[in-house]
Scaffold this active site. Structure first.
Site, PDB file in Angstrom:
ATOM      1  N   TYR A 130     132.197  84.405 -34.692  1.00 27.68           N
ATOM      2  CA  TYR A 130     132.307  84.392 -33.232  1.00 27.68           C
ATOM      3  C   TYR A 130     132.888  85.690 -32.652  1.00 27.68           C
ATOM      4  O   TYR A 130     132.149  86.492 -32.080  1.00 27.68           O
ATOM      5  CB  TYR A 130     133.122  83.178 -32.779  1.00 27.68           C
ATOM      6  N   PRO A 143     125.797  76.883 -27.068  1.00 31.42           N
ATOM      7  CA  PRO A 143     124.808  75.825 -26.845  1.00 31.42           C
ATOM      8  C   PRO A 143     124.890  75.222 -25.445  1.00 31.42           C
ATOM      9  O   PRO A 143     125.906  75.325 -24.758  1.00 31.42           O
ATOM     10  CB  PRO A 143     125.199  74.745 -27.872  1.00 31.42           C
ATOM     11  N   HIS A 361     131.241  78.685 -28.189  1.00 31.44           N
ATOM     12  CA  HIS A 361     131.373  77.991 -29.460  1.00 31.44           C
ATOM     13  C   HIS A 361     132.647  78.299 -30.258  1.00 31.44           C
ATOM     14  O   HIS A 361     133.019  77.532 -31.152  1.00 31.44           O
ATOM     15  CB  HIS A 361     130.138  78.364 -30.303  1.00 31.44           C
ATOM     16  N   LYS A 438     117.049  56.146 -35.895  1.00 31.86           N
ATOM     17  CA  LYS A 438     117.854  55.916 -37.108  1.00 31.86           C
ATOM     18  C   LYS A 438     117.579  54.566 -37.753  1.00 31.86           C
ATOM     19  O   LYS A 438     117.580  54.417 -38.968  1.00 31.86           O
ATOM     20  CB  LYS A 438     119.340  55.948 -36.729  1.00 31.86           C
ATOM     21  N   LYS A 442     117.037  53.843 -41.664  1.00 31.04           N
ATOM     22  CA  LYS A 442     118.011  53.058 -42.433  1.00 31.04           C
ATOM     23  C   LYS A 442     117.332  51.860 -43.098  1.00 31.04           C
ATOM     24  O   LYS A 442     117.660  51.501 -44.230  1.00 31.04           O
ATOM     25  CB  LYS A 442     119.117  52.551 -41.508  1.00 31.04           C
ATOM     26  N   SER A 443     116.392  51.254 -42.353  1.00 32.17           N
ATOM     27  CA  SER A 443     115.711  50.070 -42.917  1.00 32.17           C
ATOM     28  C   SER A 443     114.926  50.440 -44.179  1.00 32.17           C
ATOM     29  O   SER A 443     114.643  49.594 -45.017  1.00 32.17           O
ATOM     30  CB  SER A 443     114.769  49.435 -41.873  1.00 32.17           C
ATOM     31  N   LYS A 445     116.149  52.454 -46.278  1.00 29.92           N
ATOM     32  CA  LYS A 445     117.239  52.795 -47.215  1.00 29.92           C
ATOM     33  C   LYS A 445     117.358  54.303 -47.459  1.00 29.92           C
ATOM     34  O   LYS A 445     117.659  54.779 -48.556  1.00 29.92           O
ATOM     35  CB  LYS A 445     117.078  52.059 -48.559  1.00 29.92           C
ATOM     36  N   SER A 447     119.001  58.068 -45.805  1.00 27.16           N
ATOM     37  CA  SER A 447     119.940  58.663 -44.838  1.00 27.16           C
ATOM     38  C   SER A 447     119.126  59.269 -43.697  1.00 27.16           C
ATOM     39  O   SER A 447     118.266  60.127 -43.930  1.00 27.16           O
ATOM     40  CB  SER A 447     120.758  59.753 -45.543  1.00 27.16           C
ATOM     41  N   ASP A 449     119.893  61.440 -41.455  1.00 25.09           N
ATOM     42  CA  ASP A 449     120.045  62.894 -41.312  1.00 25.09           C
ATOM     43  C   ASP A 449     119.212  63.625 -42.370  1.00 25.09           C
ATOM     44  O   ASP A 449     118.506  64.586 -42.056  1.00 25.09           O
ATOM     45  CB  ASP A 449     121.522  63.299 -41.435  1.00 25.09           C
ATOM     46  N   THR A 484     133.067  74.241 -40.515  1.00 29.06           N
ATOM     47  CA  THR A 484     131.779  73.802 -41.061  1.00 29.06           C
ATOM     48  C   THR A 484     131.498  74.445 -42.412  1.00 29.06           C
ATOM     49  O   THR A 484     132.139  75.421 -42.792  1.00 29.06           O
ATOM     50  CB  THR A 484     130.609  74.217 -40.142  1.00 29.06           C
ATOM     51  N   SER A 573     121.311  71.576 -36.479  1.00 25.76           N
ATOM     52  CA  SER A 573     122.471  70.696 -36.628  1.00 25.76           C
ATOM     53  C   SER A 573     122.237  69.388 -35.900  1.00 25.76           C
ATOM     54  O   SER A 573     121.438  69.309 -34.964  1.00 25.76           O
ATOM     55  CB  SER A 573     123.768  71.343 -36.143  1.00 25.76           C
ATOM     56  N   GLN A 574     122.934  68.408 -36.404  1.00 24.68           N
ATOM     57  CA  GLN A 574     122.908  67.101 -35.748  1.00 24.68           C
ATOM     58  C   GLN A 574     124.101  67.029 -34.807  1.00 24.68           C
ATOM     59  O   GLN A 574     125.242  67.235 -35.230  1.00 24.68           O
ATOM     60  CB  GLN A 574     123.027  65.985 -36.792  1.00 24.68           C
TER      61      GLN A 574
END
Ligand code: COA
Length: 645
Positions: A130, A143, A361, A438, A442-443, A445, A447, A449, A484, A573-574
């Site tokens: 930065y 951002p 940031h 999501k 997930k259903s 099984k 991840s 992300d 991070t 990124s999430q």
């Protein structure tokens, strides 16, 4: 009679009880809010009594073992090297990490540093990522984050909403100061909450060769920008009482009346590259009147930008327009001058209902900003500010004057040219992928992300036919001062999966196996990264150790493996909000993409960016490739499931 400190503790205890009860009854809710708004005056005591370097008792960021990092690194560079290159790279890195290799000396230095500092990486990161980064913060670093978009039919509707948003942010500040924020967790581990303390009152100060950062958490005022004019508004009075909705609205109306014509856009200087801005800053600060105005902006809690109407291109949907307005304000003829980009938080309110913020940031990751946005949205929705009683305020907003010399006018003209070039070169495409979210992943099984990250890999490969070095931020806030680590999402497995999907000779069962392997590989890297065992921060630490020790930069950093695997063509990124918002930012590399996503239960908000000057990349085409990839992956899962039945 109670001392100030005892009264604070009593109120704080009551506040906690009421915050629990507030969910149940309206009466308690009102009491809770009244106490909340008056407790702001006492936060000075709070910060003094809670003073501790590590109030959450968090563990320190570990230094990974050198051989573990090298082994992991060699795995991640395979997609970017041919066989001969890989043999050379392996030999070079083994020499580096040999008992007598320079790597071991650097590692020793790093281990000692880790013992004598609270977080061996954080100060280096602040400078490297930065304060020492000289490109403009606009597009390259800061951002935008939307709140759910509104429709304002009149100026008075916009000002009403602005009033509520400001009071929501003020009430969040009070919660932060009175330590009322719920501590976030990753699994059973608490996350470092200190980034929240840096959201309000913080400002980057331009300087050469690197910038500085200043914290003013006890500030009581905000600055409102309109038509490139700046106004100081005292949000809290001397006793810490907040303005009421009616009082604040009056001040905003007053500001609009006082700034009907655009001013010279001093603020546009903050959008220029950091060296230009730092030089112009020295000129600006030669005048006492400018110093006073600039200091008022820098020490404010946050900025509120009441933007002028924007012209949107016919190609852009509303989400994309919002993203652009938040990231760059539309250039010198629109709102780029109605900002002070050094401030950590600038709320932006367009005339047509675009609402959100742009954030600098340096002091915080996107996570805390997103949590705050959810709070603000809920507060506005529940009309939280209407119960705030009138405070004891008699001051009108204070217009901040500037004296503009010829030299400054020249710097402003340069900044205008530069921001306009940047605006024209910036492609953004924001959309909601609404086929699933999501819950579906997930259903199956998987991840969510990791699934999205592999979709991004597949999208890049189907478009460019080469593996794309791919950065994902992993939070390391389970450690004291944690920021991070990079998840290197491009792997042998992710490339195999992309190739399998594009190969018509490969059957679905094999494609599914390739998908599982790719997701598994990504998930494993994620687990390592959030635990501080990625490769990038460790390698940077070794490089900076060499610098501090007066040694030359080790050879490994010029190796093709390093150069290619750190040329992050996909920067992702999430950042998750519950509300229908999203974060957006620019790419890291000229030939790359930026992609931020918000996976919600049944949809995924996505923002893709690229640079128009690069003929290989296109934000629009990448969006299509990503949507197709997500659909292909869903189809694969459904088909292979049916085949099993
Ligand atoms: N089967 C079913 N469900 C699963 C699953 C599986 N195999 N794997 C994960 N899930 C569930 C999780 O339990 C979780 O459930 P929840 O929604 O009830 O909490 C959910 O899916 C999401 O998990 P996942 O998608 O694996 O990711 P995550 O939420 O753990 O996020 C990171 C992963 C890397 C994004 C996160 O750890 C992180 O570091 N976030 C910070 C990123 C950052 O710094 N961003 C800002 C940059 S400015």
């Amino acid at each position: 009679m109670l001392t100030e400190s005892e009264r604070y503790l009593k109120d704080k205890k009551m506040l906690r009880t009421l915050s629990l009860l507030a969910n149940r009854s309206r009466g308690h809710q009102q009491l809770y809010q009244k106490l909340l708004y008056s407790i702001g005056s006492q936060n000075v005591v709070a910060s003094r009594t809670a003073a501790s370097d590590n109030p959450q008792n968090l563990p320190p960021l570990p230094v990974p073992k050198l051989n573990d990092t090298i082994e992991k690194y060699l795995k991640t560079v395979k997609p970017f090297l041919d066989e001969k290159e890989f043999i050379n790279t392996t030999a070079l890195f083994k020499r580096f990490s040999d008992t007598n290799g320079v790597g071991n000396k650097l590692q020793e230095y790093l281990l000692k540093k880790a013992q004598s500092t609270t977080n061996w990486f954080e100060p280096w990161w602040l400078d490297a990522a930065y304060l020492g980064f000289r490109k403009p913060v606009v597009v390259y670093s800061s951002p935008g984050q939307t709140l759910p978009l509104q429709t304002f039919k009149s100026e008075s509707e916009r000002l009403n909403y602005t009033t509520r948003l400001i009071l929501a942010a003020a009430s969040y500040k009070i919660l932060i100061d009175s330590k009322q924020l719920p501590v976030e967790k990753m699994g059973k581990h608490e996350l470092d909450m200190n980034q929240y303390n840096k959201i309000f009152g913080t400002c980057r100060i331009p300087d050469l060769p690197k910038d500085d950062i200043e914290f003013n958490p006890r500030s009581k005022h905000i600055v409102v920008a309109h038509n490139n004019h700046y106004f100081k508004v005292n949000l809290f009075n001397e006793n810490g009482r907040l303005l009421s909705e009616k009082q604040l609205l009056q001040q905003l109306n007053n500001i609009i009346v006082q700034s009907t014509e655009p001013a010279v856009s001093v603020g546009i200087l903050t959008s220029d590259d950091r060296d230009n801005w730092a030089k112009a800053y020295k000129i600006l600060m030669q005048e006492e009147v400018n110093q006073r105005s600039v200091r008022t902006i820098q020490t404010s809690l946050f900025l509120v930008c009441l933007d002028s109407p924007m012209e949107y291109t016919t190609e852009d949907n509303r989400r994309t327009s919002a993203g652009k307005q938040l990231i760059h304000g539309g250039g010198s003829n629109a709102n780029a001058g109605n900002r002070w980009y050094d401030k950590t938080v600038q709320f932006v309110l367009g005339t047509d209902g675009i609402v959100g913020l742009t954030y600098e940031h340096s002091p915080s990751e996107g996570g805390p900003i997103a949590v705050m946005v959810d709070y603000i949205y809920q507060f506005i929705k529940k009309d939280g500010s209407k119960d705030i009683p009138d405070g004891d305020h008699d001051q009108d907003p204070i217009k901040l004057p500037f004296k503009i010399s010829n030299d400054l006018n020249t710097a402003i003209a340069t900044a205008k040219t530069n921001i306009d070039k940047l605006v024209n070169n910036f492609e953004l495409n924001c959309f909601s992928f609404d086929k699933y979210g999501k819950d579906f992943v997930k259903s199956q099984k998987f991840s969510p992300d990791s699934f999205i990250q592999i979709a991004l890999q597949y999208a890049f490969y189907r478009m460019h036919n080469v593996p794309g070095a791919h950065y994902e931020s992993a939070g390391t806030r389970k450690y004291l001062g944690g920021r991070t680590e990079t998840i290197r999402s491009c792997s042998v497995e992710s490339v195999n999966f992309a190739k399998a999907m594009l190969d018509t000779k490969i059957n679905n069962a094999e494609k599914l196996a390739a998908l599982k392997a790719a997701i598994q590989s990504h998930k494993q890297y994620t687990v390592d990264a959030v635990n501080g065992y990625g490769v990038d921060r460790h390698l940077l630490g070794l490089k900076l150790s060499a610098k501090e020790m007066g040694l030359s930069v080790p050879e490994i950093f010029q190796d093709p493996s390093f150069v290619r695997s750190t040329h992050m063509r996909i920067s992702t990124s999430q950042v998750a909000t519950k509300c229908d918002g999203f974060m957006c930012y620019g790419p890291i590399e000229d030939d790359g993409y930026g992609c931020c996503y918000n996976p919600r239960d049944n949809d995924i908000n996505i923002a893709v960016s690229a640079f128009a000057s690069n003929k290989d990349t296109s934000a629009k085409q990448f969006r299509t490739a990503l949507e197709n990839s997500l659909v292909d992956m869903e189809t694969l899962l459904i088909k292979t499931q049916k085949a099993k039945m």
